[in-house]
Design a protein around this motif. Structure first.
Motif, PDB file in Angstrom:
ATOM      1  N   THR A  70      40.347  33.358  30.381  1.00 45.80           N
ATOM      2  CA  THR A  70      40.417  33.775  28.973  1.00 45.80           C
ATOM      3  C   THR A  70      41.469  34.879  28.832  1.00 45.80           C
ATOM      4  OG1 THR A  70      38.664  35.377  29.380  1.00 45.80           O
ATOM      5  CG2 THR A  70      37.986  33.248  28.502  1.00 45.80           C
TER       6      THR A  70
ATOM      7  N   ARG B 276      38.332  40.132  26.524  1.00 49.77           N
ATOM      8  CA  ARG B 276      37.266  40.432  27.499  1.00 49.77           C
ATOM      9  C   ARG B 276      36.178  41.330  26.913  1.00 49.77           C
ATOM     10  NH1 ARG B 276      40.535  39.459  32.242  1.00 49.77           N
ATOM     11  NH2 ARG B 276      41.357  37.446  31.644  1.00 49.77           N
TER      12      ARG B 276
ATOM     13  N   LEU C  45      41.282  50.616  43.223  1.00 45.99           N
ATOM     14  CA  LEU C  45      40.692  50.012  42.017  1.00 45.99           C
ATOM     15  C   LEU C  45      41.136  50.731  40.742  1.00 45.99           C
ATOM     16  CD1 LEU C  45      37.088  49.474  43.371  1.00 45.99           C
ATOM     17  CD2 LEU C  45      38.613  47.667  42.615  1.00 45.99           C
TER      18      LEU C  45
ATOM     19  N   ARG D 253      45.310  46.620  35.451  1.00 47.15           N
ATOM     20  CA  ARG D 253      44.524  45.522  34.898  1.00 47.15           C
ATOM     21  C   ARG D 253      44.805  44.210  35.656  1.00 47.15           C
ATOM     22  NH1 ARG D 253      42.442  43.810  29.395  1.00 47.15           N
ATOM     23  NH2 ARG D 253      43.084  45.759  28.467  1.00 47.15           N
TER      24      ARG D 253
ATOM     25  N   ARG E  85      43.291  44.367  39.115  1.00 53.42           N
ATOM     26  CA  ARG E  85      41.828  44.212  39.189  1.00 53.42           C
ATOM     27  C   ARG E  85      41.389  42.773  38.958  1.00 53.42           C
ATOM     28  NH1 ARG E  85      41.130  49.602  36.724  1.00 53.42           N
ATOM     29  NH2 ARG E  85      40.917  48.609  34.707  1.00 53.42           N
ATOM     30  N   SER E  86      42.255  41.971  38.330  1.00 52.86           N
ATOM     31  CA  SER E  86      41.880  40.568  38.138  1.00 52.86           C
ATOM     32  C   SER E  86      41.961  39.809  39.465  1.00 52.86           C
ATOM     33  CB  SER E  86      42.773  39.922  37.078  1.00 52.86           C
ATOM     34  OG  SER E  86      44.085  39.849  37.560  1.00 52.86           O
TER      35      SER E  86
ATOM     36  N   LEU F   4      33.749  38.877  32.431  1.00 57.91           N
ATOM     37  CA  LEU F   4      34.626  40.051  32.321  1.00 57.91           C
ATOM     38  C   LEU F   4      35.874  39.873  33.194  1.00 57.91           C
ATOM     39  CD1 LEU F   4      32.131  43.055  32.295  1.00 57.91           C
ATOM     40  CD2 LEU F   4      33.339  42.045  30.385  1.00 57.91           C
ATOM     41  N   SER F   5      35.766  39.030  34.215  1.00 55.31           N
ATOM     42  CA  SER F   5      36.935  38.751  35.049  1.00 55.31           C
ATOM     43  C   SER F   5      37.813  37.675  34.436  1.00 55.31           C
ATOM     44  CB  SER F   5      36.488  38.307  36.441  1.00 55.31           C
ATOM     45  OG  SER F   5      35.869  39.383  37.083  1.00 55.31           O
ATOM     46  N   GLY F   6      37.359  37.091  33.334  1.00 59.39           N
ATOM     47  CA  GLY F   6      38.215  36.153  32.628  1.00 59.39           C
ATOM     48  C   GLY F   6      37.768  34.707  32.670  1.00 59.39           C
ATOM     49  N   LEU F   7      36.622  34.426  33.304  1.00 62.29           N
ATOM     50  CA  LEU F   7      36.171  33.038  33.327  1.00 62.29           C
ATOM     51  C   LEU F   7      35.563  32.671  31.975  1.00 62.29           C
ATOM     52  CD1 LEU F   7      36.418  33.597  36.417  1.00 62.29           C
ATOM     53  CD2 LEU F   7      34.504  32.058  36.728  1.00 62.29           C
TER      54      LEU F   7
ATOM     55  N   HIS G 146      34.152  35.239  40.780  1.00 62.36           N
ATOM     56  CA  HIS G 146      35.372  34.805  40.097  1.00 62.36           C
ATOM     57  C   HIS G 146      36.454  34.357  41.077  1.00 62.36           C
ATOM     58  CE1 HIS G 146      35.625  39.018  41.096  1.00 62.36           C
ATOM     59  NE2 HIS G 146      36.909  39.056  40.869  1.00 62.36           N
ATOM     60  N   GLY G 147      36.100  34.230  42.354  1.00 59.13           N
ATOM     61  CA  GLY G 147      37.045  33.743  43.356  1.00 59.13           C
ATOM     62  C   GLY G 147      38.265  34.621  43.502  1.00 59.13           C
ATOM     63  N   PRO G 148      38.065  35.919  43.814  1.00 59.96           N
ATOM     64  CA  PRO G 148      39.220  36.827  43.878  1.00 59.96           C
ATOM     65  C   PRO G 148      40.089  36.579  45.104  1.00 59.96           C
ATOM     66  CG  PRO G 148      37.258  37.944  44.623  1.00 59.96           C
ATOM     67  CD  PRO G 148      36.810  36.585  44.191  1.00 59.96           C
ATOM     68  N   ARG G 149      41.321  37.081  45.043  1.00 58.26           N
ATOM     69  CA  ARG G 149      42.228  36.951  46.192  1.00 58.26           C
ATOM     70  C   ARG G 149      41.924  38.004  47.237  1.00 58.26           C
ATOM     71  NH1 ARG G 149      48.379  36.823  44.611  1.00 58.26           N
ATOM     72  NH2 ARG G 149      48.641  36.580  46.847  1.00 58.26           N
TER      73      ARG G 149
END
Lengths: 299, 303
Positions: free
Chosen positions: A16, A21, B50, B72, B75-76, B103-106, B151-154
């Motif tokens: 998104t 957010r 962070l 930002r 942190r994603s 909040l992570s964008g999903l 959220h499957g972060p790197r």
């Protein structure tokens, strides 16, 4: 990371927009707010007076209905500045109770178990976080203050003609500006107290202290020192002064209704009311900036 | 190898105390361990990465994103499991983790799906509808891991992941961390007091002491370098055995009481050593592949 496989995989799907957010956070906050049993009746009560006002405006322009009810038009409250002042005062009183019930529980649970260290590790800023937590409160307070006020102005303009609006152009502006100022102040104060006091009932109680005990202390100061500046500690008088100025262009004594009154012969300058309200908002923002952190700094 | 984390003269001051003092390092490992005694600055370094603490000097980059300018976006790419409790007690585990994913964008639907998966993955599938406030310490650790990876972060940052876990749960946590490490494109930064945890999970280690880099080592390289060093214990002193080792190109040191340390060249293996000992009239009573343990490295760094 599929349930049936129980193995880890990265997320390859779409994301998104970063700007939306805080809306996700607002949605979760709204779901929590809706669960409050005490809040719902108070919120619904906030729609009662606007409905009565709709009826009054309707009756003003419907002689058949007046005849049927055997009521003379001169017995109805005139639709003028005072009508909307009363409306704003009644709605603001109810909105205060809504804020006192819904506000304090918004940030304190996140602070109690250091939830912020995981929330703020996400791609959102501290401002996004506060906005997300505050938005449902702002929406609720707006829904019972300036939004119905504006609808009433629309109804009156429709029924009385555009001439009425031309004569009373200050009213819609005052409703929006005065309403937003009140809603903003209440929301910021509720958020700041929620961030400051972790125990919900105490945070709610602190709102009453600021609005009522501060006023009492100010009145005492006025009596003892024979001044009027004590009213600067009375948030309700500050708002009444600002509203009166917005509606009429001046804030004379006796203006206002109920809890929101400008005291006769004890008026305070409009600029001082604006200044104190601005300082109060700034203090709330400072408090939020101090408390809303991903990690506490141990000095 | 591309840098995962670059520290460039990074200095962090809290109050008037310098917590991190001009740290410089380029971390490229798949899984990076962060070691150091209490107060060394491990958690401060994580919090700075962070964006929680602003650097007073220098900077750091994670996947090329500057922590000062690009917090930002950075942190994603990160999933963070903090050391201490971090949850909203009244929320169910599933709702909390779903909120974190959003909040992570999903998008909401995917966030819900991933939250279910994450809970099953960490072994809390049956507990996911319970309020987190009622979870045991071990369950909370797992829930923290779930929200860090949902959220499957790197880059997954784990601060003391095995804190408060019983041996079985610790084993499970280490297993999960290893699985996450095995995923292509996923990197780990593991901060722990337990050297064994770091040794098991990491291939690079940054050791901090009093806010400075005390040592930086590539565990894989250390392991490779130590692969051919053996400590041999013989049943009797056999000078001829040592000479035979030298004749085969082995460097060796003999202390005269039946103990030999030998560096074997490529070629001969352990079986050859036993045959060689037998042909020189002695027996091998003990044979151990020598390697510097992480504990040795850590103690050396602390000196």
């Amino acid at each position: 990371m599929a349930v049936y496989e129980r193995s880890y995989r990265r997320y390859p799907g779409p994301l998104t927009s970063a700007r939306t957010r805080s809306l996700a956070l607002a949605r979760y906050t709204w779901e929590d707010v809706r669960r409050s049993r005490l809040l719902s009746p108070v919120l619904y009560a906030g729609f009662l007076w606007p409905l009565i006002c709709v009826l009054i405006i309707y009756l003003h322009h419907n002689f058949d209905a007046l005849r049927l009810l055997d009521v003379g038009v001169n017995r109805l409250i005139p639709i003028d500045t005072n009508f909307f002042y009363v409306f704003l005062s009644v709605q603001s009183t109810i909105s205060f109770f809504v804020a006192a019930l819904a506000g304090p529980g918004r940030i304190s649970p996140d602070l109690t178990n250091r939830g912020l260290s995981t929330i703020l590790a996400r791609p959102i800023t501290r401002t996004d976080y506060v906005l997300g937590r505050m938005l449902p409160l702002v929406a609720m307070l707006s829904a019972i203050t300036w939004v119905p006020g504006l609808l009433l102005v629309g109804q009156q303009t429709t029924l009385a003609g555009s001439g009425w609006l031309a004569e009373n152009w200050r009213i819609p502006l005052a409703l929006v500006a005065g309403g937003l100022l009140w809603v903003g102040l209440l929301s910021l104060l509720a958020m700041a107290l929620s961030a400051w006091v972790r125990w919900k009932p105490v945070a709610g109680g602190a709102m009453f202290v600021i609005f009522f005990v501060g006023a009492g202390f100010g009145a005492l100061l006025n009596q003892l020192l024979d001044v009027r500046w004590g009213h600067l500690m009375n948030v309700r008088t500050l708002m009444a002064t600002v509203w009166a100025w917005l509606m009429e262009g001046h804030a004379t004594g006796g203006a206002g209704f109920g809890l929101f009154r400008v005291f006769e012969r004890e008026e305070i300058p409009v600029w001082s009311a604006f200044l104190v309200l601005a300082l109060l908002c700034a203090a709330c923002i400072r408090l939020l900036a101090w408390r809303i952190r991903g990690a506490e700094v141990v000095r | 190898m591309a840098a995962i984390i670059e520290l460039e003269q990074l200095e962090v001051t809290l109050g008037r105390r310098v917590i991190l003092s001009r740290l410089s390092a380029t971390l490229t490992g798949k899984s990076i361990g962060l070691l150091g005694p209490n107060g060394a600055g491990k958690s401060t370094l994580i919090n700075t990465l962070l964006g929680y603490y602003p650097p007073t000097f220098g900077t750091a980059r994670v996947f090329g994103h500057d922590i000062r300018k690009d917090a930002r976006a950075l942190r994603s790419l990160i999933g963070f499991m903090p050391e201490n409790d971090s949850f909203i007690a009244s929320m169910s585990g599933l709702r909390y983790v779903r909120m974190m994913a959003e909040l992570s964008g999903l998008p909401p639907a995917q966030a819900l799906e991933r939250a279910h998966e994450a809970f099953y993955y960490v072994g809390l599938g049956e507990q996911r509808y319970r309020p987190i406030g009622g979870y045991s310490l071990g369950m909370r650790q797992m829930a923290k891991l779930a929200q860090a990876i949902v959220h499957g972060p790197r880059l997954v940052i784990l601060d003391e992941p095995t804190n408060g876990l019983d041996p079985a749960a610790r084993k499970r946590m280490i297993q999960l961390v290893k699985e996450i490490r095995a995923q292509e494109g996923t990197h780990l930064l593991v901060s722990s007091h337990l050297l064994r945890d770091v040794e098991e999970c990491c291939d690079q280690v940054l050791i901090l002491k009093e806010g400075r880099v005390a040592a930086f080592c590539d565990l894989e390289e250390e392991r490779r370098a130590n692969q051919h060093v053996y400590d041999i214990e013989l049943a009797s002193d056999a000078r001829s055995f040592v000479d035979a080792l030298a004749a085969r190109g082995c460097q060796s040191a003999w202390n005269g009481n039946g103990r030999v340390r030998a560096v074997l060249p490529e070629g001969p293996d352990q079986v050859d050593l036993f045959a060689l000992a037998a042909s020189h009239g002695t027996r091998i009573r003990g044979l151990e592949r020598r390697r510097d343990s992480l504990e040795d490295l850590f103690l050396k760094a602390m000196e």
